[in-house]
Design a protein around this motif. Structure first.
Motif, PDB file in Angstrom:
ATOM      1  N   TRP A   1      21.612  10.011 -46.492  1.00  0.00           N
ATOM      2  CA  TRP A   1      22.714  10.026 -47.456  1.00  0.00           C
ATOM      3  C   TRP A   1      23.578  11.259 -47.210  1.00  0.00           C
ATOM      4  CZ3 TRP A   1      22.633  13.855 -51.535  1.00  0.00           C
ATOM      5  CH2 TRP A   1      21.459  14.605 -51.593  1.00  0.00           C
ATOM      6  N   GLU A   2      24.825  11.198 -47.688  1.00  0.00           N
ATOM      7  CA  GLU A   2      25.757  12.303 -47.476  1.00  0.00           C
ATOM      8  C   GLU A   2      25.525  13.374 -48.537  1.00  0.00           C
ATOM      9  OE1 GLU A   2      30.568  13.227 -47.113  1.00  0.00           O
ATOM     10  OE2 GLU A   2      29.848  11.149 -47.241  1.00  0.00           O
ATOM     11  N   THR A   3      25.056  14.526 -48.118  1.00  0.00           N
ATOM     12  CA  THR A   3      24.685  15.578 -49.063  1.00  0.00           C
ATOM     13  C   THR A   3      25.887  16.361 -49.567  1.00  0.00           C
ATOM     14  OG1 THR A   3      24.320  17.167 -47.256  1.00  0.00           O
ATOM     15  CG2 THR A   3      22.433  15.829 -47.972  1.00  0.00           C
ATOM     16  N   ARG A   4      26.938  16.433 -48.767  1.00  0.00           N
ATOM     17  CA  ARG A   4      28.151  17.167 -49.157  1.00  0.00           C
ATOM     18  C   ARG A   4      29.265  16.811 -48.174  1.00  0.00           C
ATOM     19  NH1 ARG A   4      24.563  21.232 -47.501  1.00  0.00           N
ATOM     20  NH2 ARG A   4      24.903  21.981 -45.378  1.00  0.00           N
ATOM     21  N   HIS A   5      30.479  17.207 -48.517  1.00  0.00           N
ATOM     22  CA  HIS A   5      31.608  16.983 -47.627  1.00  0.00           C
ATOM     23  C   HIS A   5      31.505  17.902 -46.414  1.00  0.00           C
ATOM     24  CE1 HIS A   5      35.645  16.377 -46.128  1.00  0.00           C
ATOM     25  NE2 HIS A   5      35.848  17.686 -46.164  1.00  0.00           N
ATOM     26  N   HIS A   6      31.794  17.348 -45.231  1.00  0.00           N
ATOM     27  CA  HIS A   6      31.765  18.140 -44.000  1.00  0.00           C
ATOM     28  C   HIS A   6      33.174  18.177 -43.410  1.00  0.00           C
ATOM     29  CE1 HIS A   6      27.367  18.141 -44.018  1.00  0.00           C
ATOM     30  NE2 HIS A   6      27.445  16.861 -44.316  1.00  0.00           N
ATOM     31  N   GLU A   7      33.656  19.377 -43.143  1.00  0.00           N
ATOM     32  CA  GLU A   7      35.013  19.521 -42.629  1.00  0.00           C
ATOM     33  C   GLU A   7      35.112  19.246 -41.138  1.00  0.00           C
ATOM     34  OE1 GLU A   7      36.376  23.371 -43.732  1.00  0.00           O
ATOM     35  OE2 GLU A   7      36.526  22.878 -45.874  1.00  0.00           O
ATOM     36  N   ASP A   8      33.964  19.240 -40.448  1.00  0.00           N
ATOM     37  CA  ASP A   8      33.999  18.993 -39.013  1.00  0.00           C
ATOM     38  C   ASP A   8      32.820  18.108 -38.622  1.00  0.00           C
ATOM     39  OD1 ASP A   8      31.874  20.699 -39.300  1.00  0.00           O
ATOM     40  OD2 ASP A   8      32.627  22.257 -37.967  1.00  0.00           O
ATOM     41  N   LEU A   9      32.800  17.740 -37.370  1.00  0.00           N
ATOM     42  CA  LEU A   9      31.712  16.947 -36.811  1.00  0.00           C
ATOM     43  C   LEU A   9      31.297  17.589 -35.501  1.00  0.00           C
ATOM     44  CD1 LEU A   9      29.865  14.464 -36.520  1.00  0.00           C
ATOM     45  CD2 LEU A   9      31.806  13.238 -35.525  1.00  0.00           C
ATOM     46  N   ASP A  10      30.064  18.081 -35.463  1.00  0.00           N
ATOM     47  CA  ASP A  10      29.532  18.678 -34.245  1.00  0.00           C
ATOM     48  C   ASP A  10      28.735  17.621 -33.485  1.00  0.00           C
ATOM     49  OD1 ASP A  10      30.521  21.151 -35.033  1.00  0.00           O
ATOM     50  OD2 ASP A  10      28.655  21.723 -36.014  1.00  0.00           O
ATOM     51  N   ILE A  11      29.021  17.492 -32.206  1.00  0.00           N
ATOM     52  CA  ILE A  11      28.174  16.671 -31.353  1.00  0.00           C
ATOM     53  C   ILE A  11      27.614  17.565 -30.253  1.00  0.00           C
ATOM     54  CG2 ILE A  11      29.375  14.525 -31.866  1.00  0.00           C
ATOM     55  CD1 ILE A  11      30.779  14.726 -29.197  1.00  0.00           C
ATOM     56  N   GLU A  12      26.519  17.129 -29.680  1.00  0.00           N
ATOM     57  CA  GLU A  12      25.834  17.960 -28.700  1.00  0.00           C
ATOM     58  C   GLU A  12      25.404  17.094 -27.529  1.00  0.00           C
ATOM     59  OE1 GLU A  12      22.583  21.637 -28.899  1.00  0.00           O
ATOM     60  OE2 GLU A  12      22.828  20.284 -30.612  1.00  0.00           O
ATOM     61  N   MET A  13      25.339  17.698 -26.358  1.00  0.00           N
ATOM     62  CA  MET A  13      24.847  17.024 -25.167  1.00  0.00           C
ATOM     63  C   MET A  13      24.299  18.081 -24.223  1.00  0.00           C
ATOM     64  SD  MET A  13      28.538  16.050 -23.441  1.00  0.00           S
ATOM     65  CE  MET A  13      27.801  14.869 -22.307  1.00  0.00           C
ATOM     66  N   TYR A  14      23.582  17.648 -23.213  1.00  0.00           N
ATOM     67  CA  TYR A  14      23.024  18.616 -22.276  1.00  0.00           C
ATOM     68  C   TYR A  14      24.107  19.193 -21.369  1.00  0.00           C
ATOM     69  CZ  TYR A  14      18.284  17.581 -23.699  1.00  0.00           C
ATOM     70  OH  TYR A  14      17.137  17.456 -24.446  1.00  0.00           O
ATOM     71  N   ARG A  15      23.964  20.475 -21.102  1.00  0.00           N
ATOM     72  CA  ARG A  15      24.932  21.205 -20.276  1.00  0.00           C
ATOM     73  C   ARG A  15      25.161  20.507 -18.935  1.00  0.00           C
ATOM     74  NH1 ARG A  15      26.824  26.336 -20.340  1.00  0.00           N
ATOM     75  NH2 ARG A  15      25.553  26.761 -22.189  1.00  0.00           N
ATOM     76  N   ASP A  16      24.110  20.009 -18.327  1.00  0.00           N
ATOM     77  CA  ASP A  16      24.243  19.378 -17.012  1.00  0.00           C
ATOM     78  C   ASP A  16      25.049  18.084 -17.057  1.00  0.00           C
ATOM     79  OD1 ASP A  16      22.786  21.447 -15.903  1.00  0.00           O
ATOM     80  OD2 ASP A  16      20.922  20.300 -15.714  1.00  0.00           O
ATOM     81  N   ASP A  17      25.228  17.519 -18.248  1.00  0.00           N
ATOM     82  CA  ASP A  17      25.973  16.264 -18.390  1.00  0.00           C
ATOM     83  C   ASP A  17      27.421  16.484 -18.812  1.00  0.00           C
ATOM     84  OD1 ASP A  17      23.727  14.719 -17.767  1.00  0.00           O
ATOM     85  OD2 ASP A  17      23.065  14.654 -19.855  1.00  0.00           O
ATOM     86  N   ARG A  18      27.873  17.722 -18.844  1.00  0.00           N
ATOM     87  CA  ARG A  18      29.175  18.036 -19.448  1.00  0.00           C
ATOM     88  C   ARG A  18      30.353  17.312 -18.794  1.00  0.00           C
ATOM     89  NH1 ARG A  18      27.307  22.489 -16.635  1.00  0.00           N
ATOM     90  NH2 ARG A  18      28.634  23.244 -14.927  1.00  0.00           N
ATOM     91  N   ASP A  19      30.260  17.006 -17.490  1.00  0.00           N
ATOM     92  CA  ASP A  19      31.398  16.354 -16.835  1.00  0.00           C
ATOM     93  C   ASP A  19      31.658  14.954 -17.377  1.00  0.00           C
ATOM     94  OD1 ASP A  19      31.971  18.574 -15.362  1.00  0.00           O
ATOM     95  OD2 ASP A  19      31.177  17.820 -13.467  1.00  0.00           O
ATOM     96  N   PHE A  20      30.686  14.361 -18.074  1.00  0.00           N
ATOM     97  CA  PHE A  20      30.932  13.068 -18.710  1.00  0.00           C
ATOM     98  C   PHE A  20      32.053  13.164 -19.732  1.00  0.00           C
ATOM     99  CE2 PHE A  20      26.789  11.732 -17.079  1.00  0.00           C
ATOM    100  CZ  PHE A  20      27.004  10.386 -16.827  1.00  0.00           C
ATOM    101  N   LEU A  21      32.304  14.354 -20.254  1.00  0.00           N
ATOM    102  CA  LEU A  21      33.355  14.510 -21.259  1.00  0.00           C
ATOM    103  C   LEU A  21      34.721  14.126 -20.706  1.00  0.00           C
ATOM    104  CD1 LEU A  21      32.211  17.840 -22.958  1.00  0.00           C
ATOM    105  CD2 LEU A  21      32.064  15.517 -23.892  1.00  0.00           C
ATOM    106  N   PHE A  22      34.901  14.312 -19.400  1.00  0.00           N
ATOM    107  CA  PHE A  22      36.185  13.945 -18.797  1.00  0.00           C
ATOM    108  C   PHE A  22      36.365  12.428 -18.727  1.00  0.00           C
ATOM    109  CE2 PHE A  22      35.427  18.221 -17.062  1.00  0.00           C
ATOM    110  CZ  PHE A  22      36.605  18.829 -17.469  1.00  0.00           C
ATOM    111  N   GLU A  23      35.262  11.693 -18.849  1.00  0.00           N
ATOM    112  CA  GLU A  23      35.334  10.236 -18.900  1.00  0.00           C
ATOM    113  C   GLU A  23      35.416   9.752 -20.346  1.00  0.00           C
ATOM    114  OE1 GLU A  23      35.666   8.877 -16.043  1.00  0.00           O
ATOM    115  OE2 GLU A  23      35.092  10.646 -14.889  1.00  0.00           O
ATOM    116  N   VAL A  24      34.545  10.301 -21.187  1.00  0.00           N
ATOM    117  CA  VAL A  24      34.498   9.883 -22.589  1.00  0.00           C
ATOM    118  C   VAL A  24      35.823  10.182 -23.296  1.00  0.00           C
ATOM    119  CG1 VAL A  24      33.304  10.184 -24.797  1.00  0.00           C
ATOM    120  CG2 VAL A  24      31.992  10.220 -22.666  1.00  0.00           C
ATOM    121  N   PHE A  25      36.423  11.325 -22.948  1.00  0.00           N
ATOM    122  CA  PHE A  25      37.694  11.734 -23.551  1.00  0.00           C
ATOM    123  C   PHE A  25      38.757  11.872 -22.456  1.00  0.00           C
ATOM    124  CE2 PHE A  25      34.257  13.318 -26.240  1.00  0.00           C
ATOM    125  CZ  PHE A  25      34.590  12.711 -27.452  1.00  0.00           C
TER     126      PHE A  25
END
Length: 200
Positions: free
Chosen positions: A38-62
């Motif tokens: 359940w949503e405990t409170r309002h969140h102003e942002d959204l943090d996502i995490e991934m492994y450092r070695d996979d970071r180049d996928f970000l250029f595909e995902v975004f």
């Protein structure tokens, strides 16, 4: 540094990552919400995490987005092929330079089998224990998320610990207690976790 935010929703993040075989997960306060269901409170942002070695996928995902790394309090443009220092663990992104920031990606340390805490690499977990899933959304398990929160232990973090405590298994509590105590044996959460474990 421009810090105007208009974050993507969890559903939008799930949709973007769906086409890629890469590990990622929701972190921060929304990971706690997913664990509790359940949503405990309002969140102003959204943090996502991934492994450092996979970071180049970000250029595909975004693809086509304006991506920056956060280094020593500064935002530095990041392009495919640019190295990222091990001390840098944050990537911000937005559709164009004129838009508000929409994503923050935290780079986690580890290898094919093991996650390691960036503040103390001797604190670790098997990758299989780092994340759980609710309604198709992967999220950071509460013991790990609470370990990150223990550094500041703000009132809202104390509330998160209290809310999670009765849902954590004994092994999770013991791991969190020992991990916190490695850095600060007198941390108030150590006593709270000891007391919880003594109750069974």
């Amino acid at each position: 540094m421009d810090t105007t935010w208009q974050p993507l929703t969890i559903d939008e993040i799930v949709e973007r990552f769906a086409a890629f075989e890469v590990d990622w997960w929701v972190a921060g306060g929304q990971a706690i919400d997913l664990f509790l269901g359940w949503e405990t409170r309002h969140h102003e942002d959204l943090d996502i995490e991934m492994y450092r070695d996979d970071r180049d996928f970000l250029f595909e995902v975004f693809a086509g987005w304006d991506l920056h790394v956060v280094s020593e309090g500064q935002l530095v443009p990041w392009q495919r092929g640019d190295p990222i220092d091990d001390a840098v663990f944050g990537v911000w992104g937005r559709p164009t330079p004129d838009d508000a920031w929409a994503i923050e990606v935290i780079l986690a340390n580890g290898d094919e089998t093991t996650w390691r805490f960036r503040r103390d690499p001797d604190i670790s977990l098997p990758r299989s224990r780092l994340t759980a899933e609710r309604r198709g959304v992967p999220f950071c398990t509460p013991e790990v998320q609470l370990l990150y929160k223990a550094k500041q232990a703000r009132p809202k973090d104390d509330v998160d610990l209290t809310r999670c405590l009765h849902r954590l298994g004994r092994d999770q509590k013991a791991w969190l207690r020992d991990a916190i105590a490695r850095g600060r044996s007198d941390h108030p959460w150590v006593a709270v976790l000891d007391g919880s474990m003594s109750l069974g």
